[in-house]
Design an enzyme around this catalytic site. Structure first.
Site, short mmCIF file in Angstrom:
data_model
loop_
_atom_site.label_atom_id
_atom_site.label_comp_id
_atom_site.label_asym_id
_atom_site.label_seq_id
_atom_site.Cartn_x
_atom_site.Cartn_y
_atom_site.Cartn_z
N HIS A 209 54.64 -48.58 71.48
CA HIS A 209 53.30 -47.57 71.41
C HIS A 209 53.59 -46.06 70.69
O HIS A 209 52.88 -45.75 70.10
CB HIS A 209 52.75 -47.46 72.69
CG HIS A 209 51.72 -48.39 73.05
ND1 HIS A 209 50.62 -48.80 72.33
CD2 HIS A 209 51.77 -49.37 73.98
CE1 HIS A 209 50.06 -49.76 73.05
NE2 HIS A 209 50.56 -50.21 74.16
N ARG B 248 46.15 -62.03 69.59
CA ARG B 248 46.90 -62.39 70.75
C ARG B 248 46.27 -62.25 71.87
O ARG B 248 46.46 -61.29 72.55
CB ARG B 248 48.45 -61.68 70.62
CG ARG B 248 49.13 -62.07 69.29
CD ARG B 248 50.49 -61.17 69.29
NE ARG B 248 50.95 -61.40 67.79
CZ ARG B 248 51.21 -60.38 67.21
NH1 ARG B 248 50.36 -59.24 67.43
NH2 ARG B 248 51.73 -60.33 65.86
N ARG C 65 43.66 -66.65 69.44
CA ARG C 65 44.55 -67.26 69.41
C ARG C 65 44.47 -67.46 70.98
O ARG C 65 44.66 -66.77 71.77
CB ARG C 65 45.74 -67.15 69.04
CG ARG C 65 46.96 -68.25 69.35
CD ARG C 65 48.48 -67.45 68.90
NE ARG C 65 49.04 -66.38 69.82
CZ ARG C 65 50.10 -65.94 69.48
NH1 ARG C 65 51.07 -66.32 68.32
NH2 ARG C 65 50.40 -64.91 70.09
N GLU D 209 52.82 -74.45 63.16
CA GLU D 209 54.25 -73.88 63.46
C GLU D 209 55.26 -74.85 64.03
O GLU D 209 56.18 -74.20 64.42
CB GLU D 209 53.86 -72.67 64.54
CG GLU D 209 52.99 -73.18 65.82
CD GLU D 209 52.64 -71.91 66.34
OE1 GLU D 209 53.48 -70.85 66.54
OE2 GLU D 209 51.82 -72.16 67.33
N ARG E 13 65.47 -67.65 67.14
CA ARG E 13 65.66 -66.26 66.55
C ARG E 13 66.09 -65.05 67.54
O ARG E 13 66.35 -64.02 67.16
CB ARG E 13 64.21 -65.90 66.37
CG ARG E 13 63.50 -66.49 65.07
CD ARG E 13 61.96 -66.08 64.99
NE ARG E 13 61.03 -66.74 65.83
CZ ARG E 13 60.10 -66.10 66.31
NH1 ARG E 13 60.10 -64.80 65.68
NH2 ARG E 13 59.29 -66.56 67.21
N CYS F 239 49.65 -66.39 59.30
CA CYS F 239 49.65 -65.17 60.17
C CYS F 239 51.03 -64.69 60.65
O CYS F 239 51.47 -63.77 61.60
CB CYS F 239 48.68 -65.32 61.10
SG CYS F 239 49.29 -66.78 62.50
#
Length: 536
Positions: A188, A293, A329, A427, A461, A498
């Site tokens: 943030h 999301r 989503r 994906e 990842r 995306c």
């Protein structure tokens, strides 16, 4: 002259003297107490004071950066009152006879660690917010006040970390840029930096000896230069002037279409992680929301969000976007995003485990609650739904059956809803190989390149040791994207991206040549991507 590399939180260049920002360190060590109830009451009073402080900061932030960007302080107020956080504090006090300072600090550390271990960068960045909340309560318990910056204007502020509240409290007339040891591009603080147009770097180890020295913050190169020589200073000053001119030129692209020179239109959408982020999408002139999301509604709480809670969130985004498409989503819980109340079993390989659409199909009542909320909200805007982690046609048909049941129940209750497009995320390699069959079942594909690359290359990842093997431009991934576009178009299914590759300007022309219809990226990338598209 010395150079230090960091991660850019806002691209820009600033030149000025360094001012070291020091925070007061409070005692959070364990001090056994004898009166448990008195200590709990002491904590409760500090908690209420902290909420009042955040409410004052919220009002200041609204005046300076707008209501949407200021929403984090409302969120932090809710975090303070969260049942999981409160129960944890009470448990430390009651079970360990711990003082409130220790209990609040340890609770913040434990809960923030849960978020820190998540793979999603946005959710990972919420770890800092939990720590900020805990630190605020500790400060109140210790009788402390707000830390403040000293010195004159035109300073580069350096600190180990800056909380959102500290960032908002900065006097923008004094601060040219800030550099921190901790933080990420999705924190943030980073979002506020972009809103306030302050160049910022994270991941730089701060040296107290820098205080008062001349420095350059280059958010484009991701570097801090302390005591630059004359040639470097002149070069960076020229780059600073050029960047300001370019920024002004990018602003002129607002309101213009994302069209190539040959007339090919590319829909340029934004990825967002909360209702508050919709304002950044609008500010950067996104043509829609390509990825909303929804899991943010499920995380950081102790119970499932109600249909009404979800409906209000989806409706608010739909209204803000004023008819522009918003693709929601469905919840992607599991793997790195854990919520205790889901009672998910520990898995050896959670990235390939019980997650996302698999949870929804296994728990249809949970799924129907979210779908009802989305369909109801579709009466207030242009909503679409996409489903993550799809691997088969059978899954899609089961989803469509559940969706039909939801629509039937809404019709029976005379509850209005709009025409909602249905799409799936591509994906997994399985979804790529089945894309021709899947295209006959849905309206659109959205390629999630982050997970698709991970699964295609068999590279975790989250494993830093594998970074040298990870190739986002791997030919196999690009071939999968091309195959998906061709199979989708064969059956009238539009195709977007995306994942992070969508913002990779080195691939933009290749994606357009493949036939990609839509690119959805972080709001801050919208205008530079539009510039690229219009140059092709």
């Amino acid at each position: 002259m010395k150079r230090y590399n960091g991660k850019s939180m806002y691209k820009g260049i600033a030149i000025g003297k360094i001012s070291i920002f020091k925070k007061t360190v409070y005692d959070t060590s364990l001090h056994p107490i004898t009166d448990v109830e008195a200590e709990i009451e002491r904590y409760n009073k500090a908690r209420d004071t902290a909420v009042q402080q955040l409410q004052r900061i919220f009002k200041k932030a609204v005046d300076e950066i707008g209501q949407e960007a200021a929403a984090i302080f409302d969120v932090q107020s809710m975090m303070i009152g969260d049942d999981d956080f409160t129960d944890s504090v009470y448990s430390f006090i009651r079970d360990e006879k711990a003082n409130a300072e220790y209990a609040a600090f340890q609770s913040g550390e434990q809960i923030s660690q849960i978020f820190a271990q998540m793979d999603d960068e946005y959710m990972k960045a919420r770890s800092a917010d939990i720590k900020d909340v805990a630190r605020r309560i500790v400060t109140v318990l210790c009788g402390g006040g707000d830390d403040s910056m000293e010195g004159e204007g035109n300073q580069i502020l350096c600190a180990d970390d800056l909380t959102p509240a500290e960032t908002v409290a900065l006097d923008k007339s004094k601060v040219l840029a800030f550099v921190t040891k901790y933080g990420s591009s999705q924190s943030h603080t980073a979002i506020l930096a972009r809103t306030m147009n302050i160049p910022a770097l994270a991941g730089v180890i701060i040296d107290d000896d820098w205080n008062g020295k001349l420095a350059v913050v280059d958010g484009f190169a991701g570097e801090l230069i302390v005591e630059p020589d004359e040639a470097t200073l002149a070069q960076k000053e020229q780059l600073r002037k050029e960047s300001l001119v370019k920024l002004e030129l990018l602003q002129q692209l607002k309101g213009k279409e994302s069209v190539t020179k040959s007339g090919r239109k590319i829909n340029l959408y934004a990825n967002i992680g909360s209702v508050a982020d919709a304002e950044a999408a609008i500010e950067n002139d996104a043509e829609g929301i390509g990825l909303f999301r929804s899991e943010f509604l499920y995380l950081g709480r102790s119970t499932y969000p109600t249909e009404e809670e979800q409906f209000v969130a989806y409706k608010n985004v739909a209204r803000k976007m004023k008819g522009r498409k918003v693709i929601i989503r469905t919840l992607d819980i599991g793997a790195d995003k854990q919520a205790d109340y889901f009672n998910l079993e520990k898995e050896e390989n959670p990235a390939m485990g019980f997650r996302a659409i698999r949870i929804c199909l296994d728990r249809p009542d949970l799924f129907k609650t979210q779908l009802r909320a989305i369909y109801r909200a579709s009466a207030f805007g242009n909503l679409a739904i996409m489903y993550p982690m799809i691997i088969s046609v059978e899954e899609v048909r089961r989803i469509k059956k559940i969706s039909a049941d939801v629509c039937y129940s809404l019709n029976k209750e005379s509850i209005p809803y709009g025409n909602v497009e249905q799409g799936v995320m591509i994906e997994t390699p399985a979804a790529v190989m089945m894309s021709e069959e899947l295209a006959q079942e849905v309206d659109f594909f959205s390629i999630g390149t982050n997970d698709l690359t991970q699964y295609t290359l068999a590279i975790d990842r989250q494993n830093s040791k594998l970074e040298s093997f990870f190739d986002a431009h791997h030919p196999a991934v690009l071939k999968e994207i091309k195959m998906t576009v061709e199979n989708g178009h064969k059956h009238g299914c539009w195709v977007g991206i995306c994942g992070e590759l969508g913002a990779d300007l080195d691939l933009t022309q290749q994606f357009i040549e493949m036939g990609i219809d839509e690119l959805s990226v972080s709001p801050s990338h919208i205008l530079s991507l539009r510039e690229k598209i219009r140059s092709i």
